[in-house]
Motif scaffolding. Structure first.
Motif, PDB file in Angstrom:
ATOM      1  N   GLY A  42       0.810  -1.211   0.000  1.00  0.00           N
ATOM      2  CA  GLY A  42       0.000   0.000   0.000  1.00  0.00           C
ATOM      3  C   GLY A  42       0.845   1.263   0.000  1.00  0.00           C
ATOM      4  O   GLY A  42       0.622   2.175  -0.806  1.00  0.00           O
ATOM      5  N   ALA A  43       1.840   1.319   0.881  1.00  0.00           N
ATOM      6  CA  ALA A  43       2.653   2.531   0.993  1.00  0.00           C
ATOM      7  C   ALA A  43       3.522   2.743  -0.239  1.00  0.00           C
ATOM      8  O   ALA A  43       3.809   3.882  -0.603  1.00  0.00           O
ATOM      9  N   GLY A  44       3.925   1.663  -0.901  1.00  0.00           N
ATOM     10  CA  GLY A  44       4.729   1.798  -2.105  1.00  0.00           C
ATOM     11  C   GLY A  44       4.015   2.550  -3.210  1.00  0.00           C
ATOM     12  O   GLY A  44       4.650   3.220  -4.036  1.00  0.00           O
ATOM     13  N   SER A  45       2.694   2.466  -3.217  1.00  0.00           N
ATOM     14  CA  SER A  45       1.923   3.154  -4.261  1.00  0.00           C
ATOM     15  C   SER A  45       1.974   4.670  -4.105  1.00  0.00           C
ATOM     16  O   SER A  45       1.611   5.404  -5.035  1.00  0.00           O
ATOM     17  N   LEU A  46       2.441   5.160  -2.945  1.00  0.00           N
ATOM     18  CA  LEU A  46       2.551   6.604  -2.743  1.00  0.00           C
ATOM     19  C   LEU A  46       3.548   7.246  -3.706  1.00  0.00           C
ATOM     20  O   LEU A  46       3.546   8.463  -3.879  1.00  0.00           O
ATOM     21  N   GLY A  47       4.388   6.421  -4.346  1.00  0.00           N
ATOM     22  CA  GLY A  47       5.308   6.938  -5.340  1.00  0.00           C
ATOM     23  C   GLY A  47       4.619   7.606  -6.512  1.00  0.00           C
ATOM     24  O   GLY A  47       5.221   8.406  -7.224  1.00  0.00           O
ATOM     25  N   LEU A  48       3.324   7.293  -6.716  1.00  0.00           N
ATOM     26  CA  LEU A  48       2.565   7.921  -7.791  1.00  0.00           C
ATOM     27  C   LEU A  48       1.890   9.216  -7.359  1.00  0.00           C
ATOM     28  O   LEU A  48       1.534  10.032  -8.210  1.00  0.00           O
ATOM     29  N   LEU A  49       1.679   9.407  -6.064  1.00  0.00           N
ATOM     30  CA  LEU A  49       0.882  10.530  -5.579  1.00  0.00           C
ATOM     31  C   LEU A  49       1.733  11.661  -5.026  1.00  0.00           C
ATOM     32  O   LEU A  49       1.502  12.835  -5.324  1.00  0.00           O
ATOM     33  N   ILE A  50       2.707  11.312  -4.196  1.00  0.00           N
ATOM     34  CA  ILE A  50       3.582  12.336  -3.633  1.00  0.00           C
ATOM     35  C   ILE A  50       4.570  12.752  -4.715  1.00  0.00           C
ATOM     36  O   ILE A  50       5.223  11.914  -5.323  1.00  0.00           O
ATOM     37  N   PRO A  51       4.671  14.065  -5.021  1.00  0.00           N
ATOM     38  CA  PRO A  51       5.522  14.505  -6.127  1.00  0.00           C
ATOM     39  C   PRO A  51       6.993  14.180  -5.879  1.00  0.00           C
ATOM     40  O   PRO A  51       7.425  14.150  -4.730  1.00  0.00           O
ATOM     41  N   PRO A  52       7.746  13.939  -6.991  1.00  0.00           N
ATOM     42  CA  PRO A  52       7.341  14.011  -8.404  1.00  0.00           C
ATOM     43  C   PRO A  52       6.599  12.751  -8.838  1.00  0.00           C
ATOM     44  O   PRO A  52       6.858  11.669  -8.318  1.00  0.00           O
ATOM     45  N   SER A  53       5.683  12.901  -9.803  1.00  0.00           N
ATOM     46  CA  SER A  53       4.868  11.781 -10.254  1.00  0.00           C
ATOM     47  C   SER A  53       4.763  11.806 -11.775  1.00  0.00           C
ATOM     48  O   SER A  53       4.305  12.790 -12.354  1.00  0.00           O
ATOM     49  N   ALA A  81      -1.163   8.498   6.742  1.00  0.00           N
ATOM     50  CA  ALA A  81      -1.708   8.542   8.104  1.00  0.00           C
ATOM     51  C   ALA A  81      -2.746   7.440   8.325  1.00  0.00           C
ATOM     52  O   ALA A  81      -2.791   6.815   9.392  1.00  0.00           O
ATOM     53  N   LEU A  82      -3.580   7.189   7.321  1.00  0.00           N
ATOM     54  CA  LEU A  82      -4.567   6.110   7.430  1.00  0.00           C
ATOM     55  C   LEU A  82      -3.878   4.757   7.574  1.00  0.00           C
ATOM     56  O   LEU A  82      -4.308   3.907   8.367  1.00  0.00           O
ATOM     57  N   TYR A  83      -2.821   4.549   6.811  1.00  0.00           N
ATOM     58  CA  TYR A  83      -2.083   3.285   6.906  1.00  0.00           C
ATOM     59  C   TYR A  83      -1.470   3.111   8.291  1.00  0.00           C
ATOM     60  O   TYR A  83      -1.551   2.028   8.893  1.00  0.00           O
ATOM     61  N   SER A  84      -0.850   4.172   8.801  1.00  0.00           N
ATOM     62  CA  SER A  84      -0.241   4.083  10.135  1.00  0.00           C
ATOM     63  C   SER A  84      -1.308   3.864  11.209  1.00  0.00           C
ATOM     64  O   SER A  84      -1.083   3.121  12.176  1.00  0.00           O
ATOM     65  N   ALA A  85      -2.470   4.500  11.034  1.00  0.00           N
ATOM     66  CA  ALA A  85      -3.558   4.305  11.995  1.00  0.00           C
ATOM     67  C   ALA A  85      -4.032   2.858  11.996  1.00  0.00           C
ATOM     68  O   ALA A  85      -4.351   2.291  13.057  1.00  0.00           O
ATOM     69  N   TYR A  86      -4.067   2.255  10.832  1.00  0.00           N
ATOM     70  CA  TYR A  86      -4.467   0.841  10.738  1.00  0.00           C
ATOM     71  C   TYR A  86      -3.448  -0.052  11.448  1.00  0.00           C
ATOM     72  O   TYR A  86      -3.823  -0.975  12.200  1.00  0.00           O
ATOM     73  N   VAL A 138      -5.211   9.701  -9.928  1.00  0.00           N
ATOM     74  CA  VAL A 138      -3.974   9.063  -9.470  1.00  0.00           C
ATOM     75  C   VAL A 138      -4.272   8.060  -8.356  1.00  0.00           C
ATOM     76  O   VAL A 138      -3.691   6.968  -8.316  1.00  0.00           O
ATOM     77  N   ILE A 139      -5.183   8.394  -7.449  1.00  0.00           N
ATOM     78  CA  ILE A 139      -5.558   7.446  -6.396  1.00  0.00           C
ATOM     79  C   ILE A 139      -6.192   6.200  -7.011  1.00  0.00           C
ATOM     80  O   ILE A 139      -5.924   5.067  -6.581  1.00  0.00           O
ATOM     81  N   MET A 140      -7.032   6.390  -8.025  1.00  0.00           N
ATOM     82  CA  MET A 140      -7.617   5.237  -8.711  1.00  0.00           C
ATOM     83  C   MET A 140      -6.535   4.375  -9.363  1.00  0.00           C
ATOM     84  O   MET A 140      -6.595   3.145  -9.343  1.00  0.00           O
ATOM     85  N   VAL A 141      -5.543   5.047  -9.947  1.00  0.00           N
ATOM     86  CA  VAL A 141      -4.429   4.320 -10.550  1.00  0.00           C
ATOM     87  C   VAL A 141      -3.641   3.563  -9.483  1.00  0.00           C
ATOM     88  O   VAL A 141      -3.217   2.423  -9.690  1.00  0.00           O
ATOM     89  N   GLU A 142      -3.464   4.197  -8.314  1.00  0.00           N
ATOM     90  CA  GLU A 142      -2.763   3.530  -7.208  1.00  0.00           C
ATOM     91  C   GLU A 142      -3.484   2.262  -6.779  1.00  0.00           C
ATOM     92  O   GLU A 142      -2.846   1.264  -6.426  1.00  0.00           O
ATOM     93  N   LEU A 143      -4.808   2.302  -6.787  1.00  0.00           N
ATOM     94  CA  LEU A 143      -5.570   1.100  -6.447  1.00  0.00           C
ATOM     95  C   LEU A 143      -5.217  -0.045  -7.385  1.00  0.00           C
ATOM     96  O   LEU A 143      -5.125  -1.205  -6.970  1.00  0.00           O
ATOM     97  N   GLY A 144      -5.010   0.286  -8.661  1.00  0.00           N
ATOM     98  CA  GLY A 144      -4.637  -0.739  -9.622  1.00  0.00           C
ATOM     99  C   GLY A 144      -3.271  -1.336  -9.365  1.00  0.00           C
ATOM    100  O   GLY A 144      -2.989  -2.464  -9.794  1.00  0.00           O
ATOM    101  N   LEU A 149      -8.454   1.061   2.634  1.00  0.00           N
ATOM    102  CA  LEU A 149      -8.085   2.355   3.221  1.00  0.00           C
ATOM    103  C   LEU A 149      -7.882   3.415   2.146  1.00  0.00           C
ATOM    104  O   LEU A 149      -8.246   4.583   2.335  1.00  0.00           O
ATOM    105  N   MET A 150      -7.323   3.019   1.003  1.00  0.00           N
ATOM    106  CA  MET A 150      -7.146   3.978  -0.081  1.00  0.00           C
ATOM    107  C   MET A 150      -8.501   4.398  -0.658  1.00  0.00           C
ATOM    108  O   MET A 150      -8.686   5.559  -1.036  1.00  0.00           O
ATOM    109  N   CYS A 151      -9.454   3.465  -0.706  1.00  0.00           N
ATOM    110  CA  CYS A 151     -10.815   3.819  -1.120  1.00  0.00           C
ATOM    111  C   CYS A 151     -11.424   4.821  -0.148  1.00  0.00           C
ATOM    112  O   CYS A 151     -12.126   5.757  -0.561  1.00  0.00           O
ATOM    113  N   CYS A 152     -11.135   4.643   1.148  1.00  0.00           N
ATOM    114  CA  CYS A 152     -11.620   5.598   2.157  1.00  0.00           C
ATOM    115  C   CYS A 152     -11.008   6.981   1.927  1.00  0.00           C
ATOM    116  O   CYS A 152     -11.682   8.013   2.092  1.00  0.00           O
TER     117      CYS A 152
END
Length: 436
Positions: free
Chosen positions: A150-161, A191-196, A372-378, A412-415
């Motif tokens: 899950g956290a690895g997908s943040l490479g698409l959202l947090i700049p640069p992307s 933050a959602l991931y860490s909360a989980y 981008v979040i939808m792409v991360e889900l993929g 969590l990403m859907c949330c």
């Protein structure tokens, strides 16, 4: 109905071929050929000519060049003591939270996402560092793999992307504003991931054993010094982009050069380290890039079958409210994410979906982050979730087990997507602040 049957046919073919144990890149080629032959009535000669052209074009993609460079940079960091310092530097921040050093997956990916425009590169680099340590210290294997996916997908959202750049060019919106818009949603997901992980550790303490004082002797000030090499790389990579000196793909070369200089200055750069990192980077890059290139073949096959266009046309004919439209588009992109990479999804669908979004009065900057979040889900859904394949290679676990471990983080990403829909200011506040 015909469109739905064609889509279902492609999905069934993917599950069937990959389920038989075919190599992923070979399976994608087989599905592409069979889809065009059975569902598109293409001759084998036409299929060969078409796919050969696409294979050459995808393999020569400039954006693709960033992946091996970032992976090489990660291998250098991994083989030097910088990787150990990253882990130790994050540990004082993580050890005070229930869940302990499981949180280093989240923190590490969030940090490395700021120097990498690639989800796969982020997952591979941080995974190389943390998976072994977490296993040796007795942390729950499922939580370790799932949080990294899950956290690895943040490479698409947090700049640069790279995906944001593709979207910005197509949608004709400011890429710098898109980068700013991705920061808070990226931190929200982290933050959602860490909360989980926090909740899991509280409810099931055996999944995250508490560390002893000896294992956690690093002070907060020492941790900042330990993290300084990675923080310096973040400054160099992001600084080169925002100063206009380099594109995100060129910034990968800047980051690699900075890594080499840093290791040379610390007298850690040896031929054994360099050659070992290069060999490993080549193997990882071939694995990742071959999947991405073959995914372009599948994207071409799906395009020839008119699946994205036909599904989008069906959506357009429904005359939906903005909320209903976003719900349908979310499902639409999740389905596409089952068998396409993020750039292919963006390029193939946006010419049709963007006019629908603009007509509904939805801000294009906000929609870029939503996309981008939808792409991360993929990235974390089988059968073609690239982060899952990277983790399968790193851990040796079966793909199904990796996908199951990633499922809570998918939810969590859907949330997070729901939260930015209900509170669009999460996305738009920084771009509006920058404009002011």
């Amino acid at each position: 109905m015909e469109t739905l049957m064609t889509t279902l046919g492609v999905v069934v073919l993917i599950f069937l071929v990959l389920g038989l144990g075919a190599w992923v890149f070979a399976g994608l080629v087989m599905v592409s050929v069979l889809s065009l032959f059975w569902l598109g009535d293409f001759s084998f000669h036409r299929i060969g000519v078409t796919l050969t052209r696409i294979l050459f074009r995808a393999g020569n993609s400039w954006e693709l060049s960033a992946i091996p460079l970032f992976i090489f940079m990660g291998e250098l960091i991994f083989r030097s003591d910088i990787s150990e310092r990253l882990f130790k530097g994050l540990e004082p921040f993580a050890r005070r939270i229930p869940g302990g050093i499981l949180h280093t997956n989240i923190f590490g990916c969030t940090l490395f996402a700021a120097v990498s425009g690639s989800s796969s590169a982020t997952t591979a680099t941080v995974g190389k560092i943390t998976t072994r340590e977490l296993q040796q210290r007795g942390y729950d294997r499922k939580l370790s793999i799932g949080s990294l996916a899950g956290a690895g997908s943040l490479g698409l959202l947090i700049p640069p992307s790279i995906v944001m750049i593709v979207y910005g060019v197509q949608a004709e919106v400011s890429i710098s504003k898109l980068f700013m818009a991705g920061v808070l949603p990226g931190l929200l997901i982290a933050a959602l991931y860490s909360a989980y992980l926090f909740a899991q550790a509280v409810m099931h303490p055996q999944k995250a054993p508490r560390q002893t004082t000896e294992e956690s002797s690093v002070t907060l000030w020492q941790s900042i010094k330990l993290l300084s090499p990675v923080l310096a790389l973040i400054f160099v990579v992001i600084g080169s982009i925002y100063s206009g000196l380099a594109t995100p793909s060129e910034a990968a070369a800047v980051g690699l050069g900075a890594s080499l200089l840093m290791l040379a200055a610390e007298r850690q750069l040896s031929w054994d380290l360099f050659s070992g990192a290069l060999r490993s980077a080549i193997l990882s890059s071939v694995m990742v890039c071959s999947i991405l290139v073959c995914a372009a073949l599948l994207a071409t096959a799906v395009g020839y079958l008119h699946i994205p266009q036909d599904l989008a046309a069906v959506i357009s004919a429904m005359d939906l409210s903005p909320a209903q439209l976003l719900m349908i588009l979310a499902l639409f992109y999740i389905v596409l994410g089952l068998f396409l990479d993020g750039i292919s999804i963006t390029v193939m669908s946006l010419p049709i979906t963007l006019p629908l979004v603009l007509q509904a009065g939805i801000d294009p900057i906000w929609f870029g982050v939503f996309l981008v979040i939808m792409v991360e889900l993929g990235q974390i859904t089988p059968p073609v979730g690239f982060n899952l394949f990277v983790l399968q290679g790193l851990t040796g676990e079966k793909l199904g087990k990796v996908a199951l471990a990633a499922m809570p983080f998918f939810i969590l990403m859907c949330c997070a997507a729901l939260l930015i829909t209900l509170f669009p200011g999460i996305v738009l506040w920084l771009p509006e602040l920058g404009s002011g």
